[in-house]
Design a protein around this motif. Sequence first.
Motif, PDB file in Angstrom:
ATOM      1  N   PRO A 150       0.818  -1.189   0.132  1.00 52.80           N
ATOM      2  CA  PRO A 150      -0.048  -0.047   0.200  1.00 52.80           C
ATOM      3  C   PRO A 150       0.921   1.340  -0.172  1.00 52.80           C
ATOM      4  O   PRO A 150       1.862   1.447   0.638  1.00 52.80           O
ATOM      5  CB  PRO A 150      -0.743  -0.043   1.204  1.00 52.80           C
ATOM      6  CG  PRO A 150      -0.634  -1.624   1.499  1.00 52.80           C
ATOM      7  CD  PRO A 150       0.563  -2.073   1.109  1.00 52.80           C
TER       8      PRO A 150
ATOM      9  N   VAL B  54      -4.199  -4.509  -3.560  1.00 49.50           N
ATOM     10  CA  VAL B  54      -3.323  -3.905  -2.714  1.00 49.50           C
ATOM     11  C   VAL B  54      -3.251  -2.546  -2.873  1.00 49.50           C
ATOM     12  O   VAL B  54      -3.560  -1.624  -1.857  1.00 49.50           O
ATOM     13  CB  VAL B  54      -1.788  -4.358  -2.607  1.00 49.50           C
ATOM     14  CG1 VAL B  54      -0.928  -3.576  -1.839  1.00 49.50           C
ATOM     15  CG2 VAL B  54      -1.651  -6.009  -2.018  1.00 49.50           C
TER      16      VAL B  54
ATOM     17  N   VAL C 117     -11.893  -5.931  -4.111  1.00 47.20           N
ATOM     18  CA  VAL C 117     -12.165  -5.884  -2.864  1.00 47.20           C
ATOM     19  C   VAL C 117     -12.131  -7.172  -2.062  1.00 47.20           C
ATOM     20  O   VAL C 117     -12.930  -8.161  -2.525  1.00 47.20           O
ATOM     21  CB  VAL C 117     -13.584  -5.136  -2.537  1.00 47.20           C
ATOM     22  CG1 VAL C 117     -13.910  -5.200  -0.872  1.00 47.20           C
ATOM     23  CG2 VAL C 117     -13.244  -3.641  -2.982  1.00 47.20           C
TER      24      VAL C 117
ATOM     25  N   LYS D  73      -9.656  -6.046   3.015  1.00 46.37           N
ATOM     26  CA  LYS D  73      -9.641  -4.807   2.584  1.00 46.37           C
ATOM     27  C   LYS D  73     -10.972  -3.706   3.071  1.00 46.37           C
ATOM     28  O   LYS D  73     -11.336  -2.962   2.506  1.00 46.37           O
ATOM     29  CB  LYS D  73      -9.748  -4.533   0.928  1.00 46.37           C
ATOM     30  CG  LYS D  73      -8.359  -5.017   0.476  1.00 46.37           C
ATOM     31  CD  LYS D  73      -7.153  -4.008   0.846  1.00 46.37           C
ATOM     32  CE  LYS D  73      -7.242  -2.542   0.186  1.00 46.37           C
ATOM     33  NZ  LYS D  73      -6.906  -2.637  -1.144  1.00 46.37           N
TER      34      LYS D  73
ATOM     35  N   GLY E 239     -13.219  -0.331   2.924  1.00 45.73           N
ATOM     36  CA  GLY E 239     -12.218   0.145   1.831  1.00 45.73           C
ATOM     37  C   GLY E 239     -12.712   1.412   1.268  1.00 45.73           C
ATOM     38  O   GLY E 239     -13.981   1.532   1.103  1.00 45.73           O
TER      39      GLY E 239
ATOM     40  N   SER F 156      -6.274   2.675  -3.488  1.00 44.10           N
ATOM     41  CA  SER F 156      -7.602   2.097  -2.327  1.00 44.10           C
ATOM     42  C   SER F 156      -6.998   2.497  -0.898  1.00 44.10           C
ATOM     43  O   SER F 156      -5.696   1.991  -0.594  1.00 44.10           O
ATOM     44  CB  SER F 156      -7.726   0.697  -2.531  1.00 44.10           C
ATOM     45  OG  SER F 156      -6.750  -0.125  -2.654  1.00 44.10           O
TER      46      SER F 156
ATOM     47  N   VAL G 264      -7.759   1.907   3.534  1.00 43.34           N
ATOM     48  CA  VAL G 264      -8.397   0.991   4.324  1.00 43.34           C
ATOM     49  C   VAL G 264      -8.517   2.258   5.798  1.00 43.34           C
ATOM     50  O   VAL G 264      -9.414   1.513   6.723  1.00 43.34           O
ATOM     51  CB  VAL G 264      -7.982  -0.248   4.978  1.00 43.34           C
ATOM     52  CG1 VAL G 264      -7.668  -1.196   3.690  1.00 43.34           C
ATOM     53  CG2 VAL G 264      -6.534  -0.046   5.205  1.00 43.34           C
TER      54      VAL G 264
ATOM     55  N   PRO H  93      -4.259  -4.047   6.253  1.00 39.77           N
ATOM     56  CA  PRO H  93      -4.724  -5.311   5.922  1.00 39.77           C
ATOM     57  C   PRO H  93      -3.309  -5.985   5.783  1.00 39.77           C
ATOM     58  O   PRO H  93      -2.221  -5.364   5.485  1.00 39.77           O
ATOM     59  CB  PRO H  93      -5.519  -5.529   4.515  1.00 39.77           C
ATOM     60  CG  PRO H  93      -4.794  -4.192   4.154  1.00 39.77           C
ATOM     61  CD  PRO H  93      -4.690  -3.077   5.105  1.00 39.77           C
TER      62      PRO H  93
END
Length: 507
Positions: free
Chosen positions: A292, A326, A435, A439, A442, A456, A458, A505
């Motif tokens: 991420p 991710v 997803v 996640k 999200g 994306s 979290v 995550p």
Amino acid sequence: MKKYLLLFIITAFVMSCSKKVEVKGKIAGSSPLERIEFVEASGVATLPLINIGLDKNGNFTGSFDAPKDGMYVINYAGRQNLIYLEGGQKLNISGNAMTFPNEFVVTGDAKKNNDFLQASQKFLGEYGSKINVQQLMSGDEKTFLKGAQKIEADINKNVDDLAQKNNPGKGILEWKKNDVKVTILNLLANYEMGQRQMSGNPSFKVSKAFHDYETKLEENKDVMVKTIPLYRQYLLVKLSPDFQKYAEAKTKGKTDIITSEVFAQFLKDRKELSQTAKDYLLAFVVAQDVHPGAPAKNTDKIKKIIDTDITDAGIKADLVKMQVAVNGLKVGEAAPEVALVKADGKSYQLSENKGKPYMLLFYASWNPYIGEATVPVLKEVVNFYKSKMNFVFVNLDDTKDQFVKTSSALLKGIPGTNVYGEKGLESDAAKKYGVYGFKLPGFILVDKDGKIASRSFVNLGEQEVVTILDKLTGLSAPRVEPAMQMQPGMTMDPSAQPVNPQPAPTK
């Protein structure tokens, strides 16, 4: 008659080639908030193939495509264990929430294979506790080889005994035999590395007898690299000294180079490795570079490596899925249109937001973070930005009935559009936006032209989210002094651990 016979043969063939695994069972004492996931153990992306909910009595049911016959991981309540599955099987799994999946019982098509697997695991645990590994590693080479060969013989004898007792299939028996070889190969690699360090001689070499034993154990190289991740680890350990020298020379004076691109170049000249081995080893290294918040230029580099340096189509597809899971979809691309429905049954199109930026929130009622940590922050974000952007709350519960209850309870009073992705984590929405259970909740931001505007997230509290929101709306969220950002219950004690309300995550 011949016509019907032909149809029967075709039907039988299709059924025998099915990859679908049907699983059901009961976990006594389980909570409806817990989920069961199945992951291909020998895969390169380690993404869940299915996420199954349990009812109030602990019952569950589901089906998924098994990429290949082999070892899979069961995830439950933060715990993991292995299970051997084959496409086309129907099985029942039972256990107790206190010990599952460390302990479970399998009935149905997969019983014999998993009785064999569990018995062999139990033996290894008991046998391993009796071996003094430190003493074995500190001995001279001749003594070490004798000890390693005895370990191999003892484990293989147990495998043969258990095979006679449980009558497992050919596939798992072959896997187990190779698994034993890989276990010994890793012992050899650790011994060689330890002896090199102790000697202080970088050019330290083991004997011909040592190499001959290694060669014998590696008779099924391509099979082992495909099915046993620990063998990939062994190969990487063996390559490590040469790669370190190569990397130091190639990266000297460079700051924008990632490990994957150096390793891809390094593998090109390794004649002793098959293309299959190169694909799996490079995929392992690529997976470490996918995380991420990685800069867009690094994500683009990885995509190019996947496209040009990996030949296996299945590995390529898995790595692309991993990147999306991710990092999210590529910024600047059109946001995919997906099948969504409102509580009243009317369909909903994301394109209805065109002309105004919007935030997509993916959530499910069984994920505790949505109620505990997300909703309070979400209210603040929506109230501040609602004049300039829209909010779309995509529920991924297992059923529409649960969506209706969840959306009205959790998100009551928060301005936005509540919609449902049919089939939850198996929905069109979840698949196109990458997803998974890990996640949730999200967040993804989309600009006024319907193009992806962020990776994306979290954690709605990340500064990067606020920066993009400000850019999309033209508003400027108030900046809070660092000392004022503490959450209730936090302390000024520097020795205390920080609290992250929404942990990142894990893959």
